[in-house]
Design an enzyme around this catalytic site. Structure first.
Site, PDB file in Angstrom:
ATOM      1  N   ASN A 239      -4.419 -10.476   3.544  1.00  0.00           N
ATOM      2  CA  ASN A 239      -5.860 -10.201   3.675  1.00  0.00           C
ATOM      3  C   ASN A 239      -6.896 -11.414   3.939  1.00  0.00           C
ATOM      4  O   ASN A 239      -7.987 -11.462   3.424  1.00  0.00           O
ATOM      5  CB  ASN A 239      -6.329  -9.432   2.415  1.00  0.00           C
ATOM      6  CG  ASN A 239      -6.370  -7.728   2.767  1.00  0.00           C
ATOM      7  OD1 ASN A 239      -6.737  -7.588   3.748  1.00  0.00           O
ATOM      8  ND2 ASN A 239      -5.944  -7.030   1.709  1.00  0.00           N
TER       9      ASN A 239
ATOM     10  N   HIS B 146      -1.615  -1.352  10.229  1.00  0.00           N
ATOM     11  CA  HIS B 146      -0.942  -2.554  10.274  1.00  0.00           C
ATOM     12  C   HIS B 146       0.499  -2.692  11.122  1.00  0.00           C
ATOM     13  O   HIS B 146       1.234  -1.366  10.756  1.00  0.00           O
ATOM     14  CB  HIS B 146      -0.540  -3.263   8.854  1.00  0.00           C
ATOM     15  CG  HIS B 146      -1.755  -3.505   7.929  1.00  0.00           C
ATOM     16  ND1 HIS B 146      -2.119  -4.670   7.520  1.00  0.00           N
ATOM     17  CD2 HIS B 146      -2.553  -2.566   7.253  1.00  0.00           C
ATOM     18  CE1 HIS B 146      -3.116  -4.685   6.738  1.00  0.00           C
ATOM     19  NE2 HIS B 146      -3.175  -3.409   6.597  1.00  0.00           N
TER      20      HIS B 146
ATOM     21  N   ASP C  17      -1.407 -10.030   8.106  1.00  0.00           N
ATOM     22  CA  ASP C  17       0.093 -10.133   7.428  1.00  0.00           C
ATOM     23  C   ASP C  17       0.696 -11.142   7.979  1.00  0.00           C
ATOM     24  O   ASP C  17       1.221 -11.784   8.987  1.00  0.00           O
ATOM     25  CB  ASP C  17       0.643  -8.711   7.952  1.00  0.00           C
ATOM     26  CG  ASP C  17      -0.153  -7.620   7.952  1.00  0.00           C
ATOM     27  OD1 ASP C  17      -0.097  -7.013   6.622  1.00  0.00           O
ATOM     28  OD2 ASP C  17      -1.159  -7.485   8.489  1.00  0.00           O
TER      29      ASP C  17
ATOM     30  N   GLU D  75       0.849  -1.432   0.044  1.00  0.00           N
ATOM     31  CA  GLU D  75       0.146  -0.010   0.030  1.00  0.00           C
ATOM     32  C   GLU D  75       0.733   1.253  -0.279  1.00  0.00           C
ATOM     33  O   GLU D  75       0.855   2.077   1.003  1.00  0.00           O
ATOM     34  CB  GLU D  75      -0.934  -0.146   0.997  1.00  0.00           C
ATOM     35  CG  GLU D  75      -2.156  -0.958   0.890  1.00  0.00           C
ATOM     36  CD  GLU D  75      -3.430  -0.458   1.700  1.00  0.00           C
ATOM     37  OE1 GLU D  75      -4.258   0.257   1.075  1.00  0.00           O
ATOM     38  OE2 GLU D  75      -3.739  -0.935   2.753  1.00  0.00           O
TER      39      GLU D  75
END
Length: 264
Positions: A155, A254, A224, A34
């Site tokens: 995910n 995260h 993760d 990301e």
DNA sequence: ATGACAACGTTGCGTTGA
């Protein structure tokens, strides 16, 4: 050698955190997800000043992935996205890490798996197709590179141990039987969830919603992951979730996952 | 049943994430 994965939720916003963490923790290999920036905006110079070489694959607004290695190790044979799988979204970057020590090279795949939104949606169907393509490609990669690490924001929770409220979240996105079955198919190629090779604190998660004080209440998910091939399994020495990075001001949602691998 | 919170693009609020 220490390898890490971290979904930074915008590298532009998180760059000071990333640089600080690289400087203090000094991981050898890092997969970022990301990035949320185009390739021309990637902060290669700032990372080089911190001692890291990089390969990156970004796009506007969403997604984007990168691999970092601590110099003088190098990245070669860089692959962006899954060969043969047409994809508008920048989700995968793979490279061969050549350690400076002369140790054997390592094939590293950094991935930002699709979210999937909800079962029954177009995005969920895309997630399923993407997972099939990833499995087929990783199978090929393993034949050429037995020493392989697949890490990133999957995910998907592996099982209910990865979920703060397994009853309330049963069969919701990240927890569905279909998603977990795809992970099982991937694992069947000869991969191991490095985190579960070691005793871990109960209720260990890697992501917490920004809302409702979820982190303070430890209402999270372990999505993760660092998975390692059969050839690397006996070299794993420790695997931890770096929760302290989630406590800082203006954090990513995260936390990084960190694996220690013995040389050889 | 929905929103919350953060980031983006755009310029105020809609979209996406997980």
């Amino acid at each position: 050698m220490r390898l890490a994965t971290w979904n930074v939720n915008s590298l532009a916003v998180r760059l000071p955190h990333v640089i600080d963490w690289l400087t203090t923790a000094a991981p050898d290999v890092v997969a970022l997800q990301e990035l949320k920036l185009t390739d021309d905006k990637f902060p290669a110079d700032a990372l080089a000043q911190a001692g890291y070489a990089a390969a990156w694959f970004g796009q506007k607004t969403y997604n984007g992935v990168a691999l970092l290695v601590r110099s003088p190790a190098t990245l070669t044979e860089v692959q962006r996205n899954i060969p043969g799988f047409a994809d508008e979204q920048a989700r995968v970057i793979a490279a061969t890490v050549q350690p400076a020590s002369g140790a054997a090279p390592l094939r590293v795949v950094g991935a930002y798996f699709p979210n999937g939104q909800a079962p029954g949606t177009d995005k969920f169907a895309y997630k399923m197709r993407w997972l099939d393509a990833l499995r087929d490609w990783i199978a090929q990669e393993l034949t050429r590179h037995p020493r392989l690490v697949l890490m990133g924001d999957f995910n998907i929770t592996v099982d209910d141990e990865d979920v703060w409220d397994p009853e309330g979240l049963r069969e919701t996105i990240h927890c569905t039987t279909e998603e977990r079955a795809k992970l099982a198919a991937l694992r069947a190629l000869g991969l191991h969830d490095a985190f579960r090779l070691f005793p871990q604190p109960p209720k260990s998660y890697s992501w917490w919603d920004y809302r409702q004080l979820a982190f303070q209440k430890n209402r999270g998910l372990r999505i993760d992951h660092i998975w390692i091939s059969d050839a690397l399994k006996d070299l794993a020495r420790a695997c931890t979730i770096e929760r302290s990075l989630r406590k800082r001001p203006q954090p990513s949602d995260h936390a990084p996952v960190l694996l220690t691998l013995a040389d050889a």
